[in-house]
Enzyme design. Structure first.
Site, mmCIF file in Angstrom:
data_model
loop_
_atom_site.group_PDB
_atom_site.id
_atom_site.type_symbol
_atom_site.label_atom_id
_atom_site.label_comp_id
_atom_site.label_asym_id
_atom_site.label_seq_id
_atom_site.Cartn_x
_atom_site.Cartn_y
_atom_site.Cartn_z
ATOM 1 N N SER A 1 0.867 -1.181 0.000
ATOM 2 C CA SER A 1 0.000 0.000 0.000
ATOM 3 C C SER A 1 0.896 1.221 0.000
ATOM 4 C CB SER A 1 -0.882 0.025 1.254
ATOM 5 O OG SER A 1 -1.566 1.264 1.369
ATOM 6 N N TYR B 1 -3.548 -0.267 9.990
ATOM 7 C CA TYR B 1 -3.259 -0.588 8.600
ATOM 8 C C TYR B 1 -1.818 -0.243 8.236
ATOM 9 C CZ TYR B 1 -4.115 -0.761 3.521
ATOM 10 O OH TYR B 1 -4.081 -1.060 2.177
#
Length: 233
Positions: free
Chosen positions: A132, A145
């Site tokens: 990501s 996250y």
């Protein structure tokens, strides 16, 4: 026929990537918890193999890999965003869940793929981890996250090193704001977020998967053009 296992294949980036690989003639193992969604996709393609499993369940995952057989590529994709909050507002059980899926689940899938690629004939294969932009530039209120995606980068680098003697390449795709259901939730708290069609992410994974055995895309960033400038450094 080339073969790929995709985790998190029932929705979002995983689903879009599975469809693209199937349309390109690959045999595709579909892993996700929601078996009915995998079956619906498999009903449309003779080369789709539904493998319902929770990525955090090591026994179920091993059974899924055993059922699939020879594997050229793993797209290690399943993940959760978790609560959007500062660290003091994150319940410990939510942190544990995100850690279990985003790190534990990826470890389990990579471990199974690595073992099979090492043992199969011809030896070798490719593991593509879904990182990501948060792997190096955090979003606000994304502590769960972001922390786990930094861990994924460590996994990618280690697998890339340890896989060399066995012809196993490992790379990571860092995706910025592909339009998915997960992103729709993010946009509620961050209005005006720049996005791109999820097909761009899927096409990038396919490019990485199609690299010849002697070449590897170690890290790829694909992002919406009008996102703020970011970079590794």
């Amino acid at each position: 026929m080339k073969s790929v296992i995709i985790t998190g294949a029932s929705s979002g980036i995983g689903y879009a990537t599975a469809e693209l690989f199937l349309n390109e003639g690959w045999r595709v193992g579909l892993i996700a918890r929601r078996g009915e969604l995998l079956e619906a996709l498999a009903d449309r393609y003779d080369t789709a193999v539904p493998l319902p499993a929770d990525v955090t369940d090591a026994e179920a995952m091993e059974a899924a890999f055993d059922a699939f057989g020879h594997i050229n590529v793993l797209f290690n994709n399943a993940g959760l965003f978790g609560p959007s909050a500062t660290i003091d507002e994150v319940p410990l059980e939510d942190w544990a869940q995100v850690l279990s899926v985003n790190v534990g689940g990826m470890f389990i899938a990579a471990r199974l793929a690595f073992a099979r690629m090492r043992a199969q004939d011809p030896q070798g294969g490719r593991i593509i981890n879904n990182g990501s932009l948060s792997a190096y530039v955090p979003r606000p209120n994304s502590v769960c996250y972001t922390t786990t995606k930094h861990a994924v980068t460590g996994l990618t680098k280690t697998l890339s090193l340890d896989g060399r003697p066995f012809g196993i390449a490992c790379g990571q795709i860092d995706i910025g704001n592909a339009e998915t259901a997960l992103l729709q939730e993010l946009k509620k708290t961050q209005p005006g977020t720049a996005t791109m069609d999820v097909s761009n992410a899927a096409a990038s994974v396919l490019h990485m998967a199609n690299m010849p055995a002697g070449a590897n895309v170690q890290f790829m960033t694909v992002m919406a053009t009008t996102m703020p400038y970011i970079g590794r450094g």
